[in-house]
Design a protein around this motif. Structure first.
Motif, PDB file in Angstrom:
ATOM      1  N   ARG A   1      41.571  59.027  36.547  1.00 40.03           N
ATOM      2  CA  ARG A   1      41.437  57.556  36.529  1.00 40.03           C
ATOM      3  C   ARG A   1      42.786  56.837  36.606  1.00 40.03           C
ATOM      4  O   ARG A   1      42.930  55.876  37.375  1.00 40.03           O
ATOM      5  N   PRO A   2      43.805  57.258  35.822  1.00 38.28           N
ATOM      6  CA  PRO A   2      45.092  56.570  35.901  1.00 38.28           C
ATOM      7  C   PRO A   2      45.759  56.655  37.278  1.00 38.28           C
ATOM      8  O   PRO A   2      46.678  55.892  37.562  1.00 38.28           O
TER       9      PRO A   2
ATOM     10  N   SER B   1      33.306  64.951  37.008  1.00 39.25           N
ATOM     11  CA  SER B   1      32.872  65.071  35.613  1.00 39.25           C
ATOM     12  C   SER B   1      31.794  66.144  35.439  1.00 39.25           C
ATOM     13  O   SER B   1      31.684  66.751  34.366  1.00 39.25           O
TER      14      SER B   1
ATOM     15  N   LEU C   1      38.723  55.498  41.166  1.00 40.32           N
ATOM     16  CA  LEU C   1      37.756  54.653  40.460  1.00 40.32           C
ATOM     17  C   LEU C   1      36.370  54.689  41.084  1.00 40.32           C
ATOM     18  O   LEU C   1      35.452  54.048  40.568  1.00 40.32           O
TER      19      LEU C   1
ATOM     20  N   LEU D   1      34.031  60.164  40.519  1.00 42.91           N
ATOM     21  CA  LEU D   1      34.223  60.446  39.097  1.00 42.91           C
ATOM     22  C   LEU D   1      33.049  61.238  38.531  1.00 42.91           C
ATOM     23  O   LEU D   1      33.241  62.155  37.726  1.00 42.91           O
TER      24      LEU D   1
ATOM     25  N   ALA E   1      36.415  66.062  30.523  1.00 40.02           N
ATOM     26  CA  ALA E   1      36.381  64.620  30.250  1.00 40.02           C
ATOM     27  C   ALA E   1      37.797  64.064  30.085  1.00 40.02           C
ATOM     28  O   ALA E   1      38.116  62.969  30.580  1.00 40.02           O
ATOM     29  N   ALA E   2      38.656  64.826  29.406  1.00 37.45           N
ATOM     30  CA  ALA E   2      40.039  64.389  29.212  1.00 37.45           C
ATOM     31  C   ALA E   2      40.785  64.336  30.546  1.00 37.45           C
ATOM     32  O   ALA E   2      41.579  63.416  30.789  1.00 37.45           O
TER      33      ALA E   2
ATOM     34  N   LYS F   1      34.963  69.116  27.089  1.00 38.89           N
ATOM     35  CA  LYS F   1      35.901  68.149  26.523  1.00 38.89           C
ATOM     36  C   LYS F   1      37.171  68.074  27.369  1.00 38.89           C
ATOM     37  O   LYS F   1      37.709  66.980  27.618  1.00 38.89           O
TER      38      LYS F   1
ATOM     39  N   VAL G   1      39.524  63.698  33.489  1.00 36.23           N
ATOM     40  CA  VAL G   1      39.062  62.506  34.213  1.00 36.23           C
ATOM     41  C   VAL G   1      39.725  61.254  33.661  1.00 36.23           C
ATOM     42  O   VAL G   1      40.237  60.411  34.414  1.00 36.23           O
ATOM     43  N   GLU G   2      39.739  61.108  32.327  1.00 31.79           N
ATOM     44  CA  GLU G   2      40.225  59.874  31.715  1.00 31.79           C
ATOM     45  C   GLU G   2      41.746  59.776  31.647  1.00 31.79           C
ATOM     46  O   GLU G   2      42.292  58.673  31.711  1.00 31.79           O
ATOM     47  N   GLN G   3      42.435  60.921  31.536  1.00 33.07           N
ATOM     48  CA  GLN G   3      43.879  60.894  31.329  1.00 33.07           C
ATOM     49  C   GLN G   3      44.686  61.206  32.585  1.00 33.07           C
ATOM     50  O   GLN G   3      45.876  60.872  32.659  1.00 33.07           O
ATOM     51  N   GLN G   4      44.049  61.853  33.571  1.00 30.09           N
ATOM     52  CA  GLN G   4      44.769  62.182  34.806  1.00 30.09           C
ATOM     53  C   GLN G   4      44.198  61.432  36.015  1.00 30.09           C
ATOM     54  O   GLN G   4      44.922  60.727  36.713  1.00 30.09           O
TER      55      GLN G   4
END
Length: 220
Positions: free
Chosen positions: A18-19, A32, A23, A28, A10-11, A7, A13-16
């Protein structure tokens, strides 16, 4: 407290990652899948997915996840690429490079860090990465690489690093003097070592590679 590392990954990747405009689907997917906590010392494992540089000994650090992601994306590795990494550190970025390319040679000047990284790579079943205990400024090879990833900063990009690139190869490195450091991609565009094009990527700050810091300037 038990940490759910999947978890947390995943966080991250999505919160640090990718922003920060990472991409590339292959990058990714690699980040992951690979358990970053397996490359962090037990005492700091809870911080494996934090937006931090983590100390690994000898004054060295594990890069922030966002910088690792941007470096991997910039190199645009293909499955047949041969990669040189300068600064193995924990072995995490070595593992990411190995997932994305054909094989990796990684240089680490500290024997104990090199040994630990070898063990971690082996534990993850990564067989296409070789860790060599060597200083990049003393090491020599006739081999040429498609991509080079440098895990520390330099004042000026060393010519010897560019020489290790094949024509068409690319080198990720952070150069400059704090606070004006930038990550760049050096493209070697021909047989001549001076036939290069430098692509500016983003501003960041890293500790210097041993032997690559600015020469102190003295004035009377």
């Amino acid at each position: 407290m038990t940490i759910d590392y999947a978890k947390a990954r995943a966080a991250m990747v999505e919160q640090q990652v990718r922003p920060w405009d990472v991409l590339d689907p292959r990058v990714l997917e690699t980040i992951s899948r690979l358990p970053r906590e397996a490359f962090v010392a037990d005492a700091r494992r809870a911080l494996a997915y934090a937006d931090l540089e983590l100390p690994i000994g000898h004054g060295e650090t594990m890069l922030k996840p966002v910088v690792e992601g941007r470096a991997l994306q910039a190199l645009a590795l293909e499955q047949g690429d041969e990669v040189l990494e300068i600064g193995t550190g924990s072995g995490y970025l070595t593992a990411c490079l190995a997932y994305l390319a054909r094989d990796v040679v990684s240089l680490e000047r500290h024997e104990d860090l090199a040994d630990a990284a070898r063990g971690r790579l082996q534990a993850q079943g990564i067989a296409n990465a070789e860790v060599i205990a060597a200083d990049a400024f003393a090491w020599n090879t006739d081999r040429r690489f498609d991509a080079i990833c440098v895990g520390g900063a330099v004042d000026v990009v060393p010519e010897r690093f560019v020489q290790w690139l094949r024509p068409g190869g690319r080198l990720f490195i952070v150069r400059g003097r704090a606070p004006a450091m930038e990550a760049v991609l050096v493209h070697r565009e021909g047989d001549d070592v001076n036939a290069t094009r430098i692509e500016s990527l983003f501003e960041t700050g890293l500790a210097y590679l041993a032997g690559a810091a600015p020469v102190p300037q003295f004035s009377l």
